[in-house]
Write an enzyme that holds these catalytic residues in place. Structure first.
Site, short mmCIF file in Angstrom:
data_model
loop_
_atom_site.label_atom_id
_atom_site.label_comp_id
_atom_site.label_asym_id
_atom_site.label_seq_id
_atom_site.Cartn_x
_atom_site.Cartn_y
_atom_site.Cartn_z
N TYR A 103 0.84 -1.21 0.00
CA TYR A 103 0.00 0.00 0.00
C TYR A 103 0.88 1.26 0.00
CZ TYR A 103 -3.24 -3.59 1.70
OH TYR A 103 -3.96 -4.74 1.86
N GLU A 162 -9.12 -11.86 7.87
CA GLU A 162 -8.66 -12.05 6.49
C GLU A 162 -9.77 -12.38 5.50
OE1 GLU A 162 -5.47 -14.98 6.83
OE2 GLU A 162 -4.16 -13.25 7.00
N GLU A 196 -4.91 -13.83 0.62
CA GLU A 196 -5.85 -13.93 1.74
C GLU A 196 -6.79 -15.11 1.58
OE1 GLU A 196 -4.79 -12.53 4.05
OE2 GLU A 196 -4.09 -10.53 3.54
FE FE2 Z 1 -3.33 -13.04 5.25
FE FE2 Z 2 -2.57 -9.75 4.22
#
Ligand code: FE2
Ligand code: FE2
Length: 322
Positions: A103, A162, A196
């Site tokens: 990010y 997650e 994820e």
């Molecule tokens: Fe993760």
């Molecule tokens: Fe992550």
């Protein structure tokens, strides 16, 4: 000096049913943010009217991935007994660090230093964001040696983070990227989402194995605890969603997407879904379905990310129990 007998990790035979599979899949998915040409988004970014929402979405995700790197995967790995599973969780942890850093790469490319400083201050001040970080981190920090129930609770919380809480943030780049807007930033999100997916399934699977060992009474108690936590997080998530998406008018759609993913998170830990089925924005759903399996959903994918040639990961890739 202590007199513990330390065991060496032995990969010559499987001590964990799926550790090798999770290990292989995660490494096949390796990626680095710098390989994606986010600078190609600059032109569209300059005239984008909802920069504030977009930046906050990513700043919020940064916080969750930071907690997941430093506390979540770290603690769950530390208290997991099986050495192969411990290794897998440690690898997941490294990917969390990549996510958290990615990010910043987007911010560096699109924002001024002043904007970035403001954003990281906002993270500390947003009450809903801090609420979920505290809620989950407290459970991670409560794991005790020789207390499998506390480890299960941490794994459950990790799956909530997650497979559920990330999605209020993932919505926006998927929604825009699916319409050809800020596609390179969206590609980074789709790579994070792909990781994820495997984390949610793997940690959910490890949690289910632990859960089976508990007595019926204990299972019922944990069941109740799990749904209460989910509801608590859900109520907060609705407020967070309204807060950051207010100016875009997208709040109702994000809320539906969050509920859809809350159900997925519950299924990952072997629990029944709790929200009724409802329609989720097809642009965003399309992003998920194609995610990891085709590289032409975001048309620049092939050009920007030639390195990834991995086995398809979809929502159902590790669909063991359903
Ligand atoms: Fe993760
Ligand atoms: Fe992550």
């Amino acid at each position: 000096m202590s007199n513990i007998i330390y065991e060496a990790v032995n990969w010559n035979k499987a001590t964990s049913e799926l550790a090798q599979i999770f290990w292989d899949q995660q490494w096949k998915q390796i990626w680095f943010p710098e390989e994606i040409a986010v600078s190609k988004d600059i032109k569209q970014w300059k005239s984008f009217e909802h920069q504030d929402t977009y930046k906050k979405v990513f700043a919020g995700l940064t916080l969750l991935d930071t907690v997941q790197t430093n506390i979540g995967m770290n603690r769950v790995a530390a208290y997991t007994d099986d050495l192969q599973e411990k290794a897998v969780l440690t690898v997941f942890d490294a990917f969390e660090a990549i996510h958290a850093k990615s990010y910043s790469y987007i911010f560096t490319t699109l924002c001024t230093n002043e904007e970035i400083d403001e954003l990281f201050e906002w993270v500390k001040k947003n009450e809903f964001l801090q609420y979920k970080a505290n809620k989950i981190a407290d459970i991670y920090n409560s794991i005790e040696e020789g207390n499998p129930e506390s480890l299960w609770k941490a794994m459950f919380s990790s799956v909530m983070l997650e497979s559920f809480l990330f999605y209020s943030g993932f919505f926006y780049p998927l929604y825009l990227g699916g319409q050809g807007f800020l596609r390179n930033s969206a590609e980074i999100i789709s790579l994070i989402l792909r990781d994820e997916s495997i984390h949610g399934v793997a940690v959910g699977f490890f949690a289910q194995n632990l859960f089976k060992q508990f007595s019926k009474e204990k299972q019922e108690e944990l069941h109740l605890w799990g749904y209460e936590l989910l509801l608590d997080l859900y109520q907060n998530e609705m407020k967070y969603t309204d807060d950051i998406y207010a100016e875009t008018g997208l709040s109702p759609e994000v809320r539906a997407y969050v509920r859809y993913n809350a159900n997925k998170a519950l299924m990952n830990v072997g629990f029944e879904a709790m929200f009724p089925e409802e329609e989720v924005n097809p642009i965003v759903m399309n992003g998920i379905r194609n995610e990891g399996s085709t590289y032409d959903f975001f048309s620049q994918k092939g050009a920007t990310y030639a390195k990834a040639k991995v086995a398809p990961i979809t929502d159902d890739t590790f669909n063991f129990n359903r």
